[in-house]
Design a protein around this motif. Sequence first.
Motif, short mmCIF file in Angstrom:
data_model
loop_
_atom_site.label_atom_id
_atom_site.label_comp_id
_atom_site.label_asym_id
_atom_site.label_seq_id
_atom_site.Cartn_x
_atom_site.Cartn_y
_atom_site.Cartn_z
N GLY A 229 0.81 -1.21 0.00
CA GLY A 229 0.03 -0.06 -0.04
C GLY A 229 0.88 1.35 0.00
O GLY A 229 1.83 1.20 -0.53
N ASN A 230 0.34 2.25 0.76
CA ASN A 230 1.02 3.61 0.66
C ASN A 230 2.11 3.53 1.13
O ASN A 230 3.38 4.33 0.80
N ARG B 152 4.46 3.15 -1.74
CA ARG B 152 4.12 4.15 -2.73
C ARG B 152 4.49 5.51 -2.89
O ARG B 152 4.45 6.39 -3.52
N VAL C 199 -6.24 10.51 -4.80
CA VAL C 199 -5.04 9.69 -5.40
C VAL C 199 -3.91 10.75 -5.51
O VAL C 199 -3.89 12.17 -5.81
N TYR D 280 -10.77 6.15 -5.50
CA TYR D 280 -9.82 4.79 -4.73
C TYR D 280 -9.27 4.17 -6.12
O TYR D 280 -8.76 2.94 -5.66
N GLN E 224 -5.99 3.55 -7.78
CA GLN E 224 -4.67 3.52 -7.49
C GLN E 224 -3.98 4.06 -8.62
O GLN E 224 -2.81 3.53 -8.82
N GLY F 126 -1.17 6.51 -5.05
CA GLY F 126 -1.65 5.96 -3.82
C GLY F 126 -2.82 6.65 -3.21
O GLY F 126 -2.89 7.84 -3.57
N ILE F 127 -3.42 5.98 -2.55
CA ILE F 127 -4.86 6.57 -2.13
C ILE F 127 -4.75 7.29 -0.61
O ILE F 127 -4.38 6.48 0.25
#
Lengths: 416, 109
Positions: A70-71, A74, A256, A302, A304, A336-337
Amino acid sequence: MRYSGFRVIKEALTGHKGWTAAWREPDPQPAYDIVIVGGGGHGLATAYYLASKYNQHRVAVIEKGWIGGGNVGRNTTIIRSNYLLDGNEPFYEFSLKLWEGLEQDFNYNAMVSQRGILNLIHSDAQRDAFIRRGNAMILNGADAELLSTAQIKERYPFLNTENARFPIKGGLAQHRGGTVRHDAVAWGYARGADSRGVDIIQNCEVTGFRIENGKCLGVETTKGFIGAGKVGCAVAGSSSRLMSHAGMRLPMESHVLQAFVSEGLKPVLPGVITFGAGHFYVSQSDKGGLVFGGDIDGYNTYAQRGNLPVVEDVCEGGMAIFPMLGRARLLRMWGGIMDMSMDGSPIIDRTHIDGLYFNGGWCYGGFKATPASGYAFAHLLATDTPHDTATAYRFDRFERGLMIDEKGMGNQPNLH
Amino acid sequence: MLTLQCPYCGVDADETELSPGGEAHLKRFGPGSTDEEFEDYLFARQNPKGVHFERWRHAYGCGKWFLAARCTMTLEVFGTYSAQTTEPPQTIKDAITAKRPGWTWGTLS
């Protein structure tokens, strides 16, 4: 297994047969004292500090994907503590101090590199604001230095100081800022937590909470129900979606943020440079790629991945301040969100449901906060009191009108 | 590139011509409301993954505010409509239902 130089030599001489997996892949137990939802940087750091500092060992981290996907894998890897407001600066300085001791603490090479960060100044008003910010940093025990145009020319000769749309009039430097290998942060915390008894359960999505009589008893997951004395949620861009299972509507929107890396180059960039007027920030990775980013796309998403107008805007910003960038080719870009909160600041707090705790709203500043966020969330989960540096990050600040609006933008998430 | 048709001037506008304005159909609370209602109105958002209704402004065009129905997961646009309404017109709801049967958003469905 403890990692060390000696170990590397020993393994090299014995055919690298002694290395073991950095963490286990356990099946979930029926119940834990504390369940952390979200195996990103913040969730893993929370589990690590719960086990290492607060003596909690019946802990699980539940991750819908895989560790580091995930983030935390990212972002643009920048660490810094150059904030202005009282609610923020002590927290981010605490985080930077934790970064400084992190690798020794969790025995993992996270490539923490304090190569310095420079925020460029382009006008008198901006200089005043940065002097004020620098003073706030120094008052809170951080370091800050105001640089003149001449000093910047000497240290960063490639910057367009003369003919730019925004001529450079100075800069605010924080020499203790820098970059960290972001994947290694996730892996280091995961390994550190796992070795202290924390179960890290990957590919297991939380689909709901079991709440009875105002008390959270555990989480429903794709691998069945997992009971928990306390549940802590740290899921960044998925915060609104996860907490809606508990009937909550959060003061945040998901947006994003895109990041970019160029092909590998010889060392050209000493440290991190941020060009706020053009929404551009850049550093050079140890592999040689220029890592850069800019603004969020500006509308809820949402997905990515971002859209092309922001790509153009970011690259224009880069070219404006850093003309030699035009010779480099873009290698990769990704999104990334972000959980963009209404005032641009995070929340680490209990919810109105007994046993359910929340950590989120990090906007696009979550990576640098990883150690302190984990530490403060672990403190909250273990002691039911907020950590000294995170007392301002409460849900009720919106109701009470005590927003921590670092940029002075008001309650519009896409402007923070 | 996200493209939305402005329901006022009819232009198919690229996102560079538009300003996003956040969640649509917020019910306003002001004097006489409770603190909780006022806080919710100012700060709490649905932020769904999927069907969403939003405010947009045709900033570099006719300048008017309008509303759009969009999917935040696929970035698909279901339609745009006038801001002079408290809920989306039936044609927009039908367009969403055709692609996302059983959708809900707040009290709408």
